[in-house]
Enzyme design. Sequence first.
Site, PDB file in Angstrom:
ATOM      1  N   ASP A  13       0.875  -1.184   0.000  1.00 55.51           N
ATOM      2  CA  ASP A  13       0.000   0.000   0.000  1.00 55.51           C
ATOM      3  C   ASP A  13       0.908   1.228   0.000  1.00 55.51           C
ATOM      4  O   ASP A  13       2.131   1.127   0.127  1.00 55.51           O
ATOM      5  CB  ASP A  13      -0.874  -0.009   1.273  1.00 55.51           C
ATOM      6  CG  ASP A  13      -1.768   1.219   1.381  1.00 55.51           C
ATOM      7  OD1 ASP A  13      -2.386   1.610   0.372  1.00 55.51           O
ATOM      8  OD2 ASP A  13      -1.850   1.820   2.470  1.00 55.51           O
ATOM      9  N   SER A  14       0.274   2.388  -0.099  1.00 50.20           N
ATOM     10  CA  SER A  14       1.034   3.629  -0.041  1.00 50.20           C
ATOM     11  C   SER A  14       1.537   3.930   1.372  1.00 50.20           C
ATOM     12  O   SER A  14       2.425   4.756   1.542  1.00 50.20           O
ATOM     13  CB  SER A  14       0.146   4.791  -0.492  1.00 50.20           C
ATOM     14  OG  SER A  14      -0.979   4.877   0.367  1.00 50.20           O
ATOM     15  N   CYS A  76      -4.196  -1.553  -1.919  1.00 49.71           N
ATOM     16  CA  CYS A  76      -4.376  -0.123  -2.139  1.00 49.71           C
ATOM     17  C   CYS A  76      -5.347   0.034  -3.312  1.00 49.71           C
ATOM     18  O   CYS A  76      -5.055  -0.412  -4.428  1.00 49.71           O
ATOM     19  CB  CYS A  76      -3.027   0.510  -2.472  1.00 49.71           C
ATOM     20  SG  CYS A  76      -3.138   2.265  -2.864  1.00 49.71           S
ATOM     21  N   GLU A 157      -2.798   8.361   8.758  1.00 49.24           N
ATOM     22  CA  GLU A 157      -1.339   8.226   8.886  1.00 49.24           C
ATOM     23  C   GLU A 157      -0.852   8.918  10.163  1.00 49.24           C
ATOM     24  O   GLU A 157       0.174   8.563  10.724  1.00 49.24           O
ATOM     25  CB  GLU A 157      -0.625   8.839   7.661  1.00 49.24           C
ATOM     26  CG  GLU A 157      -0.851   8.079   6.352  1.00 49.24           C
ATOM     27  CD  GLU A 157      -0.029   6.784   6.243  1.00 49.24           C
ATOM     28  OE1 GLU A 157       1.106   6.740   6.714  1.00 49.24           O
ATOM     29  OE2 GLU A 157      -0.573   5.805   5.676  1.00 49.24           O
ATOM     30  N   CYS A 189     -10.935   2.520   0.314  1.00 48.28           N
ATOM     31  CA  CYS A 189      -9.551   2.935   0.539  1.00 48.28           C
ATOM     32  C   CYS A 189      -9.128   2.153   1.766  1.00 48.28           C
ATOM     33  O   CYS A 189      -9.870   2.110   2.758  1.00 48.28           O
ATOM     34  CB  CYS A 189      -9.467   4.436   0.803  1.00 48.28           C
ATOM     35  SG  CYS A 189      -7.828   4.968   1.363  1.00 48.28           S
ATOM     36  N   HIS A 191      -7.164   2.700   4.024  1.00 51.13           N
ATOM     37  CA  HIS A 191      -7.008   3.456   5.269  1.00 51.13           C
ATOM     38  C   HIS A 191      -8.345   3.599   6.009  1.00 51.13           C
ATOM     39  O   HIS A 191      -8.363   3.830   7.214  1.00 51.13           O
ATOM     40  CB  HIS A 191      -6.487   4.868   4.982  1.00 51.13           C
ATOM     41  CG  HIS A 191      -5.021   4.945   4.651  1.00 51.13           C
ATOM     42  ND1 HIS A 191      -4.502   4.485   3.464  1.00 51.13           N
ATOM     43  CD2 HIS A 191      -3.968   5.447   5.353  1.00 51.13           C
ATOM     44  CE1 HIS A 191      -3.188   4.711   3.450  1.00 51.13           C
ATOM     45  NE2 HIS A 191      -2.844   5.294   4.584  1.00 51.13           N
TER      46      HIS A 191
HETATM   47  N1  DGL Z   1      -4.797   3.205   1.048  1.00 57.09           N
HETATM   48  C1  DGL Z   1      -4.837   3.597  -0.301  1.00 57.09           C
HETATM   49  C2  DGL Z   1      -6.078   3.216  -1.031  1.00 57.09           C
HETATM   50  O1  DGL Z   1      -6.650   2.183  -0.714  1.00 57.09           O
HETATM   51  C3  DGL Z   1      -4.270   4.916  -0.738  1.00 57.09           C
HETATM   52  C4  DGL Z   1      -4.334   6.094   0.112  1.00 57.09           C
HETATM   53  C5  DGL Z   1      -3.452   7.201  -0.442  1.00 57.09           C
HETATM   54  O2  DGL Z   1      -2.248   6.994  -0.457  1.00 57.09           O
HETATM   55  O3  DGL Z   1      -3.997   8.230  -0.857  1.00 57.09           O
HETATM   56  O4  DGL Z   1      -6.490   3.857  -1.961  1.00 57.09           O
END
Ligand code: DGL
Length: 272
Positions: A13-14, A76, A157, A189, A191
Amino acid sequence: MKSSPGAPIGIFDSGIGGLTVVKSVMQALPNESIVYFGDTARVPYGIKSAETVKEYALQITDFLLRKRVKMILIACNTVAASARNAIEHKSGSVPVLDVISAGAQAAAALRHEHNMIGVIGTLATVGSGAYEDALKQQNPSLSVFSKACPMLVPLAEEGWIDNEVARATLDIYLRDFTHTRFDGLILGCTHYPLFRDQIMAYFNNPNLQIVDSADAIAAMAAEYLDNARLLNSAPDQTTFSCYVSDKPQRFQALAERFLGKNINRVEVVNMP
Ligand code: DGL
Protein backbone atom coordinates in the site's frame (compact mmCIF):
# COMPACT_ATOMS: atom_id res chain seq x y z
CA MET A 1 9.25 -18.83 -11.96
CA LYS A 2 6.90 -21.19 -10.15
CA SER A 3 5.58 -20.07 -6.73
CA SER A 4 6.50 -22.30 -3.78
CA PRO A 5 4.06 -22.99 -0.87
CA GLY A 6 6.63 -21.94 1.77
CA ALA A 7 7.12 -18.50 0.17
CA PRO A 8 5.56 -15.41 1.75
CA ILE A 9 2.55 -13.44 0.51
CA GLY A 10 3.49 -9.92 -0.65
CA ILE A 11 1.11 -7.12 0.38
CA PHE A 12 1.55 -3.43 -0.36
CA ASP A 13 0.00 0.00 0.00
CA SER A 14 1.03 3.63 -0.04
CA GLY A 15 1.36 3.64 3.76
CA ILE A 16 -0.24 2.24 6.84
CA GLY A 17 -3.63 1.51 5.22
CA GLY A 18 -2.62 -1.87 3.79
CA LEU A 19 -2.13 -3.13 7.34
CA THR A 20 -5.92 -3.49 7.41
CA VAL A 21 -5.38 -6.18 4.77
CA VAL A 22 -2.42 -7.67 6.68
CA LYS A 23 -4.64 -7.99 9.76
CA SER A 24 -7.37 -9.82 7.83
CA VAL A 25 -4.84 -12.08 6.08
CA MET A 26 -3.24 -12.95 9.43
CA GLN A 27 -6.69 -13.98 10.69
CA ALA A 28 -7.73 -15.91 7.58
CA LEU A 29 -4.33 -17.46 6.88
CA PRO A 30 -2.46 -17.69 10.22
CA ASN A 31 0.10 -20.13 8.81
CA GLU A 32 1.39 -17.84 6.09
CA SER A 33 4.45 -15.59 6.07
CA ILE A 34 3.88 -12.03 4.92
CA VAL A 35 6.12 -9.36 3.40
CA TYR A 36 4.51 -5.92 3.72
CA PHE A 37 5.62 -2.77 1.94
CA GLY A 38 4.23 0.67 2.85
CA ASP A 39 5.41 3.51 0.61
CA THR A 40 5.49 5.97 3.51
CA ALA A 41 7.93 8.33 1.77
CA ARG A 42 5.45 8.96 -1.04
CA VAL A 43 2.03 8.64 0.62
CA PRO A 44 -0.61 9.83 -0.30
CA TYR A 45 -1.12 8.22 -3.70
CA GLY A 46 -4.76 9.23 -3.99
CA ILE A 47 -4.06 12.79 -5.10
CA LYS A 48 -1.38 11.80 -7.67
CA SER A 49 -1.75 11.03 -11.37
CA ALA A 50 -2.35 7.47 -12.57
CA GLU A 51 1.07 7.51 -14.33
CA THR A 52 2.92 8.35 -11.13
CA VAL A 53 1.01 5.78 -9.09
CA LYS A 54 1.73 3.15 -11.73
CA GLU A 55 5.46 3.94 -11.71
CA TYR A 56 5.61 3.62 -7.90
CA ALA A 57 3.51 0.44 -7.91
CA LEU A 58 5.78 -1.27 -10.45
CA GLN A 59 8.85 -0.44 -8.37
CA ILE A 60 7.21 -2.05 -5.34
CA THR A 61 6.13 -5.06 -7.41
CA ASP A 62 9.77 -5.50 -8.40
CA PHE A 63 10.80 -5.36 -4.74
CA LEU A 64 8.22 -7.99 -3.74
CA LEU A 65 9.19 -10.28 -6.62
CA ARG A 66 12.81 -10.06 -5.46
CA LYS A 67 11.54 -11.26 -2.06
CA ARG A 68 10.21 -14.30 -3.96
CA VAL A 69 6.61 -13.88 -2.86
CA LYS A 70 4.12 -16.52 -4.02
CA MET A 71 1.25 -14.06 -4.44
CA ILE A 72 0.80 -10.30 -4.51
CA LEU A 73 -2.13 -8.58 -2.82
CA ILE A 74 -2.67 -5.00 -3.97
CA ALA A 75 -3.83 -3.56 -0.64
CA CYS A 76 -4.38 -0.12 -2.14
CA ASN A 77 -7.50 0.81 -4.07
CA THR A 78 -5.71 3.69 -5.78
CA VAL A 79 -3.08 1.30 -7.17
CA ALA A 80 -5.73 -1.23 -8.15
CA ALA A 81 -7.59 1.52 -10.04
CA SER A 82 -4.53 2.74 -11.96
CA ALA A 83 -2.03 -0.09 -12.28
CA ARG A 84 -3.62 -3.51 -11.84
CA ASN A 85 -2.99 -4.75 -15.39
CA ALA A 86 0.60 -3.48 -15.43
CA ILE A 87 1.32 -5.22 -12.11
CA GLU A 88 -0.19 -8.45 -13.35
CA HIS A 89 1.90 -8.22 -16.50
CA LYS A 90 5.10 -7.67 -14.52
CA SER A 91 4.32 -10.46 -12.05
CA GLY A 92 4.19 -13.16 -14.72
CA SER A 93 3.17 -16.44 -13.09
CA VAL A 94 2.86 -14.94 -9.59
CA PRO A 95 -0.88 -14.41 -8.98
CA VAL A 96 -2.14 -10.89 -8.22
CA LEU A 97 -5.35 -10.10 -6.31
CA ASP A 98 -6.65 -6.60 -5.63
CA VAL A 99 -8.97 -4.89 -3.16
CA ILE A 100 -11.33 -3.40 -5.77
CA SER A 101 -12.29 -6.75 -7.34
CA ALA A 102 -12.60 -8.27 -3.87
CA GLY A 103 -14.70 -5.37 -2.52
CA ALA A 104 -17.00 -5.33 -5.55
CA GLN A 105 -17.59 -9.06 -5.24
CA ALA A 106 -18.48 -8.69 -1.55
CA ALA A 107 -20.76 -5.70 -2.24
CA ALA A 108 -22.63 -7.54 -4.98
CA ALA A 109 -23.39 -10.29 -2.46
CA LEU A 110 -25.10 -7.91 0.03
CA ARG A 111 -28.87 -7.69 0.61
CA HIS A 112 -30.14 -5.34 -2.11
CA GLU A 113 -33.22 -3.19 -1.92
CA HIS A 114 -32.25 -0.03 -3.78
CA ASN A 115 -29.57 -1.48 -6.11
CA MET A 116 -27.36 1.39 -5.05
CA ILE A 117 -23.93 0.96 -3.48
CA GLY A 118 -22.15 3.78 -1.68
CA VAL A 119 -18.40 4.05 -2.22
CA ILE A 120 -15.91 6.25 -0.43
CA GLY A 121 -12.35 6.39 -1.68
CA THR A 122 -9.48 8.62 -2.74
CA LEU A 123 -9.83 11.20 -5.52
CA ALA A 124 -7.95 8.86 -7.86
CA THR A 125 -10.11 5.82 -7.09
CA VAL A 126 -13.42 7.66 -7.28
CA GLY A 127 -12.32 9.57 -10.40
CA SER A 128 -11.29 6.37 -12.18
CA GLY A 129 -14.77 4.83 -12.06
CA ALA A 130 -13.11 1.49 -11.21
CA TYR A 131 -15.78 0.54 -8.66
CA GLU A 132 -18.61 1.30 -11.10
CA ASP A 133 -16.95 -0.99 -13.65
CA ALA A 134 -16.22 -3.76 -11.15
CA LEU A 135 -19.74 -3.64 -9.66
CA LYS A 136 -21.43 -3.61 -13.07
CA GLN A 137 -19.42 -6.68 -14.00
CA GLN A 138 -20.85 -8.41 -10.94
CA ASN A 139 -24.41 -7.17 -11.47
CA PRO A 140 -25.34 -4.76 -14.29
CA SER A 141 -28.32 -3.36 -12.37
CA LEU A 142 -26.16 -1.92 -9.59
CA SER A 143 -25.51 1.83 -9.45
CA VAL A 144 -22.90 3.64 -7.43
CA PHE A 145 -23.05 6.78 -5.33
CA SER A 146 -19.48 7.75 -4.56
CA LYS A 147 -17.60 10.43 -2.72
CA ALA A 148 -13.87 11.15 -2.55
CA CYS A 149 -12.63 11.67 1.02
CA PRO A 150 -8.96 12.65 0.53
CA MET A 151 -8.38 14.10 4.01
CA LEU A 152 -8.99 10.75 5.70
CA VAL A 153 -5.62 9.37 4.54
CA PRO A 154 -3.39 11.97 6.25
CA LEU A 155 -5.59 11.75 9.35
CA ALA A 156 -5.10 7.97 9.46
CA GLU A 157 -1.34 8.23 8.89
CA GLU A 158 -1.23 10.67 11.79
CA GLY A 159 -3.29 8.36 14.02
CA TRP A 160 -6.08 10.97 14.25
CA ILE A 161 -8.87 8.45 14.13
CA ASP A 162 -11.18 9.38 16.96
CA ASN A 163 -10.92 13.06 17.75
CA GLU A 164 -12.99 16.12 16.88
CA VAL A 165 -11.07 16.80 13.66
CA ALA A 166 -11.71 13.25 12.42
CA ARG A 167 -15.40 13.49 13.35
CA ALA A 168 -15.85 16.90 11.68
CA THR A 169 -14.11 15.63 8.53
CA LEU A 170 -16.32 12.55 8.39
CA ASP A 171 -19.38 14.75 8.82
CA ILE A 172 -18.42 16.88 5.81
CA TYR A 173 -17.76 13.85 3.62
CA LEU A 174 -20.62 11.61 4.70
CA ARG A 175 -23.52 14.05 4.94
CA ASP A 176 -24.53 13.53 1.27
CA PHE A 177 -25.07 9.86 2.01
CA THR A 178 -27.75 10.72 4.57
CA HIS A 179 -29.96 11.99 1.69
CA THR A 180 -29.35 8.90 -0.45
CA ARG A 181 -30.82 5.41 -0.31
CA PHE A 182 -28.08 2.85 -0.60
CA ASP A 183 -27.72 -0.81 0.30
CA GLY A 184 -24.17 -0.85 1.58
CA LEU A 185 -21.09 1.30 1.87
CA ILE A 186 -17.76 0.18 0.44
CA LEU A 187 -14.74 1.47 2.33
CA GLY A 188 -12.89 1.94 -0.96
CA CYS A 189 -9.55 2.93 0.54
CA THR A 190 -7.60 0.63 2.81
CA HIS A 191 -7.01 3.46 5.27
CA TYR A 192 -10.73 3.88 5.90
CA PRO A 193 -11.44 0.73 7.95
CA LEU A 194 -9.47 2.50 10.68
CA PHE A 195 -12.50 4.86 10.91
CA ARG A 196 -15.05 2.05 10.83
CA ASP A 197 -16.43 2.66 14.35
CA GLN A 198 -16.69 6.41 13.72
CA ILE A 199 -18.48 5.80 10.40
CA MET A 200 -20.95 3.42 12.09
CA ALA A 201 -21.52 5.99 14.85
CA TYR A 202 -22.08 8.73 12.25
CA PHE A 203 -24.87 6.81 10.48
CA ASN A 204 -26.22 5.47 13.76
CA ASN A 205 -27.80 2.55 11.92
CA PRO A 206 -26.83 -0.90 13.22
CA ASN A 207 -28.17 -2.46 10.01
CA LEU A 208 -25.82 -0.50 7.78
CA GLN A 209 -23.88 -2.99 5.65
CA ILE A 210 -20.24 -1.98 5.46
CA VAL A 211 -17.91 -3.62 2.98
CA ASP A 212 -14.32 -3.75 4.13
CA SER A 213 -12.38 -5.15 1.20
CA ALA A 214 -9.63 -6.35 3.56
CA ASP A 215 -11.74 -9.29 4.71
CA ALA A 216 -12.90 -9.89 1.15
CA ILE A 217 -9.39 -10.07 -0.33
CA ALA A 218 -8.15 -12.27 2.54
CA ALA A 219 -10.95 -14.77 1.82
CA MET A 220 -10.13 -14.64 -1.90
CA ALA A 221 -6.44 -15.25 -1.18
CA ALA A 222 -7.22 -18.24 1.05
CA GLU A 223 -9.41 -19.79 -1.65
CA TYR A 224 -6.87 -19.16 -4.37
CA LEU A 225 -3.92 -20.65 -2.43
CA ASP A 226 -5.96 -23.67 -1.42
CA ASN A 227 -7.06 -24.37 -5.00
CA ALA A 228 -3.54 -23.85 -6.32
CA ARG A 229 -2.08 -26.11 -3.55
CA LEU A 230 0.06 -23.21 -2.42
CA LEU A 231 -0.87 -23.13 1.29
CA ASN A 232 2.17 -23.20 3.58
CA SER A 233 2.84 -26.66 4.92
CA ALA A 234 5.51 -25.63 7.50
CA PRO A 235 3.47 -23.24 9.66
CA ASP A 236 5.94 -23.11 12.57
CA GLN A 237 8.27 -20.99 10.48
CA THR A 238 5.99 -18.09 9.60
CA THR A 239 7.40 -14.57 9.54
CA PHE A 240 6.07 -11.04 9.17
CA SER A 241 8.52 -8.66 7.49
CA CYS A 242 7.60 -5.01 7.33
CA TYR A 243 9.30 -2.59 4.92
CA VAL A 244 8.70 1.12 4.41
CA SER A 245 10.27 3.72 2.14
CA ASP A 246 10.67 6.13 5.06
CA LYS A 247 10.18 5.57 8.74
CA PRO A 248 7.86 8.15 10.17
CA GLN A 249 8.34 8.46 13.91
CA ARG A 250 5.00 7.02 14.85
CA PHE A 251 4.81 4.29 12.18
CA GLN A 252 5.83 1.36 14.34
CA ALA A 253 3.71 2.37 17.33
CA LEU A 254 0.67 2.98 15.15
CA ALA A 255 1.18 -0.24 13.21
CA GLU A 256 1.61 -2.29 16.40
CA ARG A 257 -1.44 -0.71 17.99
CA PHE A 258 -3.46 -1.45 14.93
CA LEU A 259 -2.26 -5.04 14.38
CA GLY A 260 -2.41 -5.75 18.11
CA LYS A 261 1.04 -7.35 18.07
CA ASN A 262 4.69 -6.44 18.23
CA ILE A 263 6.57 -5.95 15.00
CA ASN A 264 10.17 -7.00 15.51
CA ARG A 265 11.65 -4.72 12.92
CA VAL A 266 10.50 -2.19 10.37
CA GLU A 267 13.15 -1.90 7.67
CA VAL A 268 13.60 1.18 5.50
CA VAL A 269 14.13 0.52 1.78
CA ASN A 270 15.17 3.33 -0.52
CA MET A 271 13.01 3.48 -3.57
CA PRO A 272 14.65 4.71 -6.82
N1 DGL B 1 -4.80 3.20 1.05
C1 DGL B 1 -4.84 3.60 -0.30
C2 DGL B 1 -6.08 3.22 -1.03
O1 DGL B 1 -6.65 2.18 -0.71
C3 DGL B 1 -4.27 4.92 -0.74
C4 DGL B 1 -4.33 6.09 0.11
C5 DGL B 1 -3.45 7.20 -0.44
O2 DGL B 1 -2.25 6.99 -0.46
O3 DGL B 1 -4.00 8.23 -0.86
O4 DGL B 1 -6.49 3.86 -1.96
